[in-house]
Design an enzyme around this catalytic site. Structure first.
Site, short mmCIF file in Angstrom:
data_model
loop_
_atom_site.label_atom_id
_atom_site.label_comp_id
_atom_site.label_asym_id
_atom_site.label_seq_id
_atom_site.Cartn_x
_atom_site.Cartn_y
_atom_site.Cartn_z
N ASN A 9 0.88 -1.17 0.00
CA ASN A 9 0.00 0.00 0.00
C ASN A 9 0.92 1.23 0.00
O ASN A 9 1.45 1.59 1.04
CB ASN A 9 -0.90 -0.03 1.25
CG ASN A 9 -1.77 1.21 1.36
OD1 ASN A 9 -1.87 2.00 0.41
ND2 ASN A 9 -2.41 1.38 2.50
N HIS A 95 -9.94 1.79 4.48
CA HIS A 95 -8.71 1.97 5.26
C HIS A 95 -8.96 3.02 6.34
O HIS A 95 -9.59 4.04 6.08
CB HIS A 95 -7.56 2.39 4.34
CG HIS A 95 -6.23 2.29 5.02
ND1 HIS A 95 -5.83 3.19 5.98
CD2 HIS A 95 -5.24 1.38 4.93
CE1 HIS A 95 -4.62 2.83 6.42
NE2 HIS A 95 -4.25 1.74 5.81
N GLU A 97 -7.17 5.26 7.55
CA GLU A 97 -6.70 6.62 7.24
C GLU A 97 -7.76 7.37 6.45
O GLU A 97 -7.86 8.59 6.53
CB GLU A 97 -5.37 6.56 6.47
CG GLU A 97 -4.22 6.20 7.39
CD GLU A 97 -3.00 5.64 6.69
OE1 GLU A 97 -2.94 5.66 5.45
OE2 GLU A 97 -2.10 5.17 7.41
N GLU A 167 -6.40 -4.55 10.42
CA GLU A 167 -5.40 -3.51 10.63
C GLU A 167 -5.69 -2.75 11.92
O GLU A 167 -6.44 -1.77 11.90
CB GLU A 167 -5.46 -2.50 9.48
CG GLU A 167 -5.26 -3.12 8.12
CD GLU A 167 -4.43 -2.18 7.26
OE1 GLU A 167 -3.43 -2.65 6.73
OE2 GLU A 167 -4.77 -1.00 7.17
N GLY A 173 1.62 2.33 10.92
CA GLY A 173 2.62 3.39 10.82
C GLY A 173 3.28 3.75 12.14
O GLY A 173 3.97 4.76 12.23
P1 PGA Z 1 2.26 0.40 7.78
O1 PGA Z 1 0.87 0.64 7.04
O2 PGA Z 1 2.85 -0.88 7.25
O3 PGA Z 1 3.09 1.61 7.43
O4 PGA Z 1 1.96 0.30 9.24
C1 PGA Z 1 -0.02 -0.43 6.85
C2 PGA Z 1 -1.28 0.09 6.20
O5 PGA Z 1 -1.80 1.11 6.61
O6 PGA Z 1 -1.77 -0.48 5.23
#
Ligand code: PGA
Length: 254
Positions: A9, A95, A97, A167, A173
């Site tokens: 991603n 997602h 975010e 997730e 992140g």
């Molecule tokens: P990350 O992101 O590996 O940077 O934690 C994962 C994601 O949000 O798909």
């Protein structure tokens, strides 16, 4: 036996020159890994570049969102059939975010999920709980609510040939991944909830884990029985790190 799948991603990263180096690196490093599926989800403007670079390889490409409407006066939106024009096979939906920044409701995400399926795209549906929800022990209830909108309105069979990405929001992140046991337990819970309605859809469903997957934790996460792959953010921006994760997935399969 479910094939493992590793999804990059890229989020809102990249430019033509940097992408080219990543595509070339991925192609070279992943060429020998034939037991695992690979997908790269790029920002919309780079779908044509992904198509050009990846067609004829065993690496598929996808997008990170789509519109819930087939077409029309929706400035700034991108439809499912537009993604198919670029031979996308996958699309990430829900997602955290996006759901946090744009207040996406379960209903909205369910509409997008069905839109993706209607044109033959494989939806990668993200679900996850906050740290506070985990610490107060309500994480299973939260994940159940995120699944139930689709389960109750469209039925469990929609999950056949789809992907769910667990997730935990606190792991995305942050460098703080879920432990293999935490991931396994939630994946088992998700599969069980779907199995109550449709056991064969649940058995074939790939449930992948996302949230600070890196080369050091990938093997331990990926060898859990209900962890069918990984959604990789930050580490997908490095050929070395991403290919190390892909190799870890490939080793489990053989
Ligand atoms: P990350 O992101 O590996 O940077 O934690 C994962 C994601 O949000 O798909």
């Amino acid at each position: 036996m479910r094939r493992k799948i590793v999804v990059a991603n890229w989020k809102m990263h990249g430019c033509l020159a940097v992408n080219l180096r990543l595509f070339e690196g991925y192609k070279q490093k992943l060429a020998a890994l034939s037991h695992t599926d690979f997908v790269v989800c790029v920002p919309y403007p780079y779908l044509a570049q992904a198509q050009l670079q990846l067609q004829g390889t065993h690496i598929a490409w996808g997008a990170q969102n789509l519109a819930k409407y087939p077409e029309g006066a929706f400035t700034g939106e991108v439809s499912a059939s537009m993604l198919r024009d670029f031979e996308c096979q996958f699309v990430i939906l829900g997602h955290s975010e996006r759901s946090t920044a744009y207040c996406e409701s379960g209903e909205n995400i369910a509409d997008k999920f069905m839109m993706a399926k209607s044109v033959g795209l494989t939806p990668i549906l993200c679900v996850g709980e906050t740290l506070q929800e985990r610490e107060s022990g309500v994480m299973e209830r939260v994940i159940a609510e995120q699944l139930d909108y689709l389960l109750q309105t469209r039925g469990a069979e929609v999950f056949a040939d789809s992907i769910i990405s667990y997730e935990p929001i606190w792991a995305i992140g942050t460098g703080l991944s879920a432990s293999p046991d935490q991931a396994q337990s939630m994946h088992e819970f998700i599969r069980g909830r779907i199995a109550k309605q449709h056991s064969s859809a649940a058995e074939g469903l790939r449930i992948i884990y996302g949230g600070s997957v890196n080369p050091s934790n990938a093997s331990k996460l990926l060898c859990m029985p209900d962890v069918d792959g990984a959604l990789v953010g930050r580490c997908s921006l490095s050929v070395e790190e991403f290919s190390a994760i892909c190799e870890a997935a490939g080793q489990i399969q053989v």
